[in-house]
Design a protein around this motif. Structure first.
Motif, PDB file in Angstrom:
ATOM      1  N   VAL A  43       0.827  -1.211   0.000  1.00 42.54           N
ATOM      2  CA  VAL A  43       0.000   0.000   0.000  1.00 42.54           C
ATOM      3  C   VAL A  43       0.858   1.257   0.000  1.00 42.54           C
ATOM      4  CG1 VAL A  43      -2.024  -1.088   1.049  1.00 42.54           C
ATOM      5  CG2 VAL A  43      -0.282  -0.064   2.519  1.00 42.54           C
ATOM      6  N   VAL A  44       2.032   1.210   0.620  1.00 42.09           N
ATOM      7  CA  VAL A  44       2.932   2.373   0.619  1.00 42.09           C
ATOM      8  C   VAL A  44       3.476   2.603  -0.784  1.00 42.09           C
ATOM      9  CG1 VAL A  44       5.189   3.204   1.394  1.00 42.09           C
ATOM     10  CG2 VAL A  44       3.549   2.298   3.050  1.00 42.09           C
ATOM     11  N   VAL A  45       3.911   1.536  -1.447  1.00 41.56           N
ATOM     12  CA  VAL A  45       4.416   1.662  -2.816  1.00 41.56           C
ATOM     13  C   VAL A  45       3.332   2.229  -3.727  1.00 41.56           C
ATOM     14  CG1 VAL A  45       5.196   0.351  -4.845  1.00 41.56           C
ATOM     15  CG2 VAL A  45       6.155  -0.149  -2.589  1.00 41.56           C
ATOM     16  N   LEU A  46       2.111   1.732  -3.591  1.00 38.68           N
ATOM     17  CA  LEU A  46       1.015   2.228  -4.426  1.00 38.68           C
ATOM     18  C   LEU A  46       0.645   3.664  -4.061  1.00 38.68           C
ATOM     19  CD1 LEU A  46      -1.245  -0.951  -4.594  1.00 38.68           C
ATOM     20  CD2 LEU A  46       0.095   0.066  -6.448  1.00 38.68           C
ATOM     21  N   GLY A  47       0.728   4.016  -2.782  1.00 36.32           N
ATOM     22  CA  GLY A  47       0.469   5.389  -2.383  1.00 36.32           C
ATOM     23  C   GLY A  47       1.459   6.352  -3.022  1.00 36.32           C
ATOM     24  N   LEU A  48       2.735   5.983  -3.032  1.00 39.26           N
ATOM     25  CA  LEU A  48       3.755   6.808  -3.672  1.00 39.26           C
ATOM     26  C   LEU A  48       3.531   6.882  -5.180  1.00 39.26           C
ATOM     27  CD1 LEU A  48       6.884   5.569  -1.687  1.00 39.26           C
ATOM     28  CD2 LEU A  48       5.949   7.886  -1.643  1.00 39.26           C
ATOM     29  N   ALA A 211       8.647   6.091   4.029  1.00 38.25           N
ATOM     30  CA  ALA A 211       9.217   5.700   2.743  1.00 38.25           C
ATOM     31  C   ALA A 211       9.610   6.926   1.920  1.00 38.25           C
ATOM     32  CB  ALA A 211       8.211   4.851   1.964  1.00 38.25           C
ATOM     33  N   ALA A 212       8.769   7.954   1.919  1.00 35.77           N
ATOM     34  CA  ALA A 212       9.058   9.165   1.140  1.00 35.77           C
ATOM     35  C   ALA A 212      10.347   9.820   1.615  1.00 35.77           C
ATOM     36  CB  ALA A 212       7.894  10.148   1.254  1.00 35.77           C
TER      37      ALA A 212
END
Length: 317
Positions: A43-48, A211-212
């Motif tokens: 979900v973090v990868v997709l959010g970015l 992550a960002a």
């Protein structure tokens, strides 16, 4: 008359080339997503990915002086945003567990699923050979996931298979929701990106921030590839093209995606298929392309529909 036919042919070829370019870009997305999911959650990868795409599209929208979405554009964009987010969630979660090569090949079953859905919606059933081609492609998937000995597909393979079904539904619905309306391609896509960004950042806002701030150059290059090439370019191009051809043809032309996925996975990802896996890959590609030819002939024999742009050009907004 001959001049008109030449122009029509060139226009069709241009649409085809755009869809093939989308397939090539998406073919490389599986390896990029797999590498990124080793560093952060799905979900973090997709959010970015969605956030990068949203910022880029918003900049383009402002430069083009786009107007605020109408009520119907909010509705259609919202629906398509939900289905697109679902596809990418299933794909990315799947590729995190299976190989990029497997994911790229299994998702190609969209080419089989879409004409079936479209024929059901149009009540114009496909000829029997198409279903023979479909069976060949499905057998290919069975061989692919059993490349190292016959076994049940793993959870990642099943997630990607589900993504193929949702993508077929998305492409069919995309054409039907937008074909008869003067929508702005960029406005609809912008709404889709806003929906996806909101969903995935809300799912894990702290992880998104970590992550960002923590990603290095290599990770950000992967995010930019997924956000700009695989989202901004691909979504705009797909929406532009599918409104000028059938949903089935759009999926069929993007059927070159597994070829690119295999090339990228094997050459850059150092993945292997094995003899059985190679046979499965050949059956998937062969079955889907045979299905493409059958669907194309079947549609050509039906009453021709008017070939005209059904989207107001973004430049005129």
């Amino acid at each position: 008359m001959e001049h008109v036919n030449v122009i029509s042919l060139l226009s069709t070829r241009r649409i085809d080339l755009v869809l093939i370019a989308v397939a090539a870009v998406w073919g490389g997305s599986y390896l990029a997503a797999k590498v990124l999911t080793e560093q952060a959650s799905v979900v973090v990868v997709l959010g970015l990915r969605f956030a990068v795409a949203l910022v880029a599209l918003l900049a383009v929208w402002l430069v083009m002086r786009g107007r605020m979405p109408s009520h119907r554009e909010w509705l259609v964009g919202g629906i398509l945003g939900l289905t697109q987010a679902s596809i990418l969630l299933l794909e990315t979660a799947g590729v995190a567990v299976t190989s990029a090569t497997n994911a790229g090949l299994i998702i190609s079953l969209t080419i089989i699923f879409t004409p079936i859905l479209e024929s059901l919606a149009a009540r114009n059933w496909l000829p029997r050979p198409f279903f023979i081609a479909a069976v060949i492609a499905v057998v290919g998937v069975a061989l692919l996931v059993s490349a190292h000995g016959f076994q049940a597909p793993n959870f990642g393979d099943l997630l990607v298979l589900a993504a193929a079904g949702v993508r077929a539904f998305h492409v069919t619905m995309l054409g039907r929701l937008t074909r008869s309306h003067q929508f702005s391609v960029i406005t609809i896509t912008l709404v889709q990106m806003l929906v996806g960004t909101t969903i995935f950042i809300a799912a894990d806002a702290p992880g998104f921030v970590r992550a960002a701030l923590g990603f290095g150059l290599a990770e950000w290059l992967g995010v930019l590839y997924l956000g700009l090439a695989c989202s901004v370019f691909a979504f705009l191009a797909q929406l532009w093209a599918v409104q000028r051809t059938s949903a089935a043809r759009a999926s069929l032309l993007m059927g070159t995606e597994p070829i690119w996925a295999v090339l990228v996975g094997v050459s850059l990802g150092a993945e292997t298929l094995g003899l059985v896996g190679m046979l499965g890959a050949a059956l998937i590609i062969g079955g889907t392309f045979w299905g493409q030819r059958i669907e194309s002939r079947h549609r050509g024999a039906a009453a021709p529909r008017l070939e005209q742009p059904l989207v107001e050009p973004v430049e005129s907004r």
